[in-house]
Design a protein around this motif. Structure first.
Motif, PDB file in Angstrom:
ATOM      1  N   ASN A   1       0.824  -1.209   0.000  1.00  0.00           N
ATOM      2  CA  ASN A   1       0.000   0.000   0.000  1.00  0.00           C
ATOM      3  C   ASN A   1       0.858   1.259   0.000  1.00  0.00           C
ATOM      4  N   LEU A   2       1.868   1.282   0.862  1.00  0.00           N
ATOM      5  CA  LEU A   2       2.726   2.458   0.948  1.00  0.00           C
ATOM      6  C   LEU A   2       3.529   2.643  -0.337  1.00  0.00           C
ATOM      7  N   LEU A   3       4.064   1.562  -0.850  1.00  0.00           N
ATOM      8  CA  LEU A   3       4.901   1.635  -2.043  1.00  0.00           C
ATOM      9  C   LEU A   3       4.106   2.172  -3.236  1.00  0.00           C
ATOM     10  N   LEU A   4       2.909   1.665  -3.433  1.00  0.00           N
ATOM     11  CA  LEU A   4       2.089   2.114  -4.555  1.00  0.00           C
ATOM     12  C   LEU A   4       1.618   3.548  -4.366  1.00  0.00           C
ATOM     13  N   ALA A   5       1.294   3.917  -3.117  1.00  0.00           N
ATOM     14  CA  ALA A   5       0.867   5.292  -2.852  1.00  0.00           C
ATOM     15  C   ALA A   5       2.003   6.266  -3.161  1.00  0.00           C
ATOM     16  N   TRP A   6       3.207   5.929  -2.711  1.00  0.00           N
ATOM     17  CA  TRP A   6       4.368   6.781  -3.004  1.00  0.00           C
ATOM     18  C   TRP A   6       4.607   6.882  -4.509  1.00  0.00           C
TER      19      TRP A   6
ATOM     20  N   MET B   1      13.682  -5.368  -4.275  1.00  0.00           N
ATOM     21  CA  MET B   1      13.027  -4.234  -4.900  1.00  0.00           C
ATOM     22  C   MET B   1      13.310  -4.224  -6.398  1.00  0.00           C
ATOM     23  N   ASP B   2      12.377  -3.663  -7.176  1.00  0.00           N
ATOM     24  CA  ASP B   2      12.550  -3.536  -8.611  1.00  0.00           C
ATOM     25  C   ASP B   2      13.610  -2.503  -8.953  1.00  0.00           C
ATOM     26  N   GLY B   3      14.426  -2.781  -9.960  1.00  0.00           N
ATOM     27  CA  GLY B   3      15.309  -1.818 -10.574  1.00  0.00           C
ATOM     28  C   GLY B   3      15.999  -0.869  -9.628  1.00  0.00           C
ATOM     29  N   ASP B   4      15.770   0.439  -9.868  1.00  0.00           N
ATOM     30  CA  ASP B   4      16.418   1.460  -9.052  1.00  0.00           C
ATOM     31  C   ASP B   4      15.592   1.840  -7.839  1.00  0.00           C
ATOM     32  N   LEU B   5      14.562   1.050  -7.539  1.00  0.00           N
ATOM     33  CA  LEU B   5      13.682   1.389  -6.432  1.00  0.00           C
ATOM     34  C   LEU B   5      14.439   1.453  -5.110  1.00  0.00           C
TER      35      LEU B   5
ATOM     36  N   LEU C   1       4.532  -2.543 -10.263  1.00  0.00           N
ATOM     37  CA  LEU C   1       5.680  -2.198  -9.432  1.00  0.00           C
ATOM     38  C   LEU C   1       5.895  -3.241  -8.333  1.00  0.00           C
ATOM     39  N   ASN C   2       7.110  -3.742  -8.283  1.00  0.00           N
ATOM     40  CA  ASN C   2       7.521  -4.725  -7.267  1.00  0.00           C
ATOM     41  C   ASN C   2       6.672  -5.993  -7.273  1.00  0.00           C
ATOM     42  N   SER C   3       6.103  -6.294  -8.423  1.00  0.00           N
ATOM     43  CA  SER C   3       5.435  -7.574  -8.624  1.00  0.00           C
ATOM     44  C   SER C   3       6.332  -8.432  -9.524  1.00  0.00           C
TER      45      SER C   3
ATOM     46  N   ALA D   1       7.981 -11.101  -0.655  1.00  0.00           N
ATOM     47  CA  ALA D   1       8.140  -9.648  -0.581  1.00  0.00           C
ATOM     48  C   ALA D   1       7.559  -8.928  -1.789  1.00  0.00           C
ATOM     49  N   ARG D   2       7.039  -9.675  -2.741  1.00  0.00           N
ATOM     50  CA  ARG D   2       6.528  -9.077  -3.969  1.00  0.00           C
ATOM     51  C   ARG D   2       5.012  -8.863  -3.898  1.00  0.00           C
ATOM     52  N   ASN D   3       4.533  -7.941  -4.712  1.00  0.00           N
ATOM     53  CA  ASN D   3       3.112  -7.596  -4.775  1.00  0.00           C
ATOM     54  C   ASN D   3       2.381  -8.581  -5.678  1.00  0.00           C
ATOM     55  N   ILE D   4       1.500  -9.378  -5.106  1.00  0.00           N
ATOM     56  CA  ILE D   4       0.793 -10.392  -5.892  1.00  0.00           C
ATOM     57  C   ILE D   4      -0.519  -9.873  -6.480  1.00  0.00           C
TER      58      ILE D   4
END
Length: 484
Positions: A142-147, A170-174, A282-284, A373-376
């Motif tokens: 929730n926080l990651l997507l909101a940001w 985390m994905d890429g440069d995240l 993102l992050n899935s 740790a990934r978004n499903i």
């Protein structure tokens, strides 16, 4: 009768904390004819739990179970109004010993007070800068997507802070964009508004949140009891966000303090309301992998159980039978476990290699483990069936109007640890309730053959809870931007 408890025979005591060690101690006391009035816990709430000395029935002694944080728990009880003379420490086979503040404890308390004063002063004199999206140990979805959405709309007004992160993938440069260390603390002190989706009790954050606007996104509509923050009298956030008007009116105000409760929805649930090309991956596991994966079967099922506080997370599953069923109907079953126990599952199943990828469970071709740790949720949006137990994902999944199987093989044991749920079973269960491996297989077979008899129950829960069915992030972003 145990010698160490004989002095309390026939008397009343409280026991802390409300974790498995504390509850085991409470049971031993009861067996020795000691009346345990209630559990005491600094964080948890429940029917048999108190959080402050004001809730206690007189000046009754508190026995604190042995554990690595026993001293910290005792100090927390003192801060909650319990007399230190009334606190006893359980030392395993030794007799109960009185809690005493050591010189080190006194020095630590003085240092803490000095640090809190410094934080208050800096919050007052430093100019407020940006919207800060804040997490400790783990950045949840929730926080990651909101940001991510907010930063896309207002790139000069967004910071993502991660304190003491535990090697989260985390994905890429995240990972590079997440501020940590002393710079993160400096950014936090100058925050214009702070956005969170968990409760944190670290000293720095606990003090800063008293002097800054805070928007709490939380992370789901609860079936199980929650601690919240209502037992911290100084906390009152600017806003609490959920996906349900009913929960905002009847449940959340009792456990979370906020000036207003907004039914804007959860960022993670936006994927459930969007076509595949509009979802935020993102992050899935990527959309390309998803497309390739779903071409190899006629549909996916997802199993997402909740975490067991008892420590017993040995899920009752017949992998051979599940594999056979998936092969028969050309389905794929994806397991998504809580991060706390995914590593144990990997070890038990002999999984090797990169834990951050979607992996087939050894010996099976239709059973896969999704990285914890990934978004499903972008994947969950296309699932034909959700299998869960007591998890809030069941209420999220309602908006898809697809079958939900409630696999509750340990309900009594679960309730013994977690206490009574926040809502009735009839307000949570909108699908087949099964308690055995055999019943689970039979139910999945029936659903695959089109025998879904719970559409009315799903619609009724969405209507009762007034669950939001529009994307959340435009409204959340506008609100955060407007907070002064």
């Amino acid at each position: 009768m145990s010698e160490r408890f004989s002095q309390f025979s026939g008397k009343s005591v409280y026991v802390a904390p409300a974790n498995p060690a504390g509850r085991a101690l409470a049971q031993h006391l009861r067996e020795d004819n000691v009346k345990v009035v209630a559990m005491v816990d600094n964080l948890k709430q429940g029917r048999d739990i108190i959080n402050h000395a004001e809730q206690a029935n007189g000046d009754i002694q508190v026995i604190v179970a042995e554990g690595p944080f026993q001293a910290e728990i005792c100090r927390g009880l003192v801060k909650k109004g319990f007399r230190k003379e009334a606190i006893l420490c359980h030392r395993g086979n030794q007799k109960l010993t009185p809690f005493r503040l050591s010189l080190a404890d006194l020095i630590k308390d003085m240092a803490e007070q000095a640090l809190r004063f410094s934080i208050r002063t800096l919050c007052r004199i430093l100019p407020a800068k940006k919207a800060v999206f804040y997490a400790e140990e783990f950045v949840d979805t929730n926080l990651l997507l909101a940001w991510h959405y907010y930063a896309g709309m207002h790139p000069d007004d967004a910071e993502l802070l991660g304190i003491n992160l535990k090697g989260q993938a985390m994905d890429g440069d995240l990972a590079v964009r997440i501020q940590s260390g002393w710079r993160a603390y400096w950014v936090l002190l100058r925050a214009r508004v702070i956005v969170i989706d968990h409760e944190y009790t670290s000293l720095l954050f606990s003090e800063v949140r008293l002097h800054k606007p805070v928007v709490q996104l939380w992370h789901g509509l609860p079936y199980k009891s929650l601690a919240g923050n209502a037992h911290f009298p100084n906390i009152c956030d600017t806003a609490f966000v959920s996906s349900s008007r009913w929960f905002n009116e009847h449940r959340f105000p009792h456990i979370f303090r906020a000036e207003e409760y907004l039914d804007y929805g959860y960022p993670r649930c936006d994927a459930l309301l969007q076509p595949k090309h509009q979802r935020n991956w993102l992050n899935s596991i990527s959309e390309e992998v998803f497309d390739s994966f779903t071409k190899n079967s006629q549909g996916i099922w997802v199993y997402m159980p909740t975490y067991r506080d008892s420590g017993d997370n040995s899920y009752l599953l017949n992998f051979d039978a599940l594999e056979s069923l998936c092969q028969q109907y050309d389905k794929t079953l994806i397991f998504k476990f809580h991060p706390f126990i995914s590593r144990k599952f990997r070890d038990a199943m002999g999984l090797k290699g990169d834990a951050d990828t979607l992996q087939a469970i050894p010996g099976y071709t239709r059973l896969f483990l999704f990285p914890s740790a990934r978004n499903i949720y972008p994947w969950l949006a296309d699932a034909e069936v959700l299998i869960t137990d007591y998890s809030s994902v069941a209420l999220d999944f309602l908006v898809l109007d697809k079958p939900i199987v409630y696999y509750q093989y340990d309900k009594e044991a679960y309730r013994h640890v977690r206490g009574e749920p926040m809502i009735k079973d009839s307000d949570f269960i909108a699908g087949p309730l099964v308690t055995t491996e055999t019943a689970l297989i039979a139910t999945l077979r029936e659903l695959t053959e089109g025998k879904d008899a719970f559409k009315y129950e799903r619609d009724a829960l969405i209507e009762k809870f007034a669950i939001r069915r529009q994307p959340s992030l435009p409204d959340i972003t506008a609100y955060i931007r407007a907070v002064a």
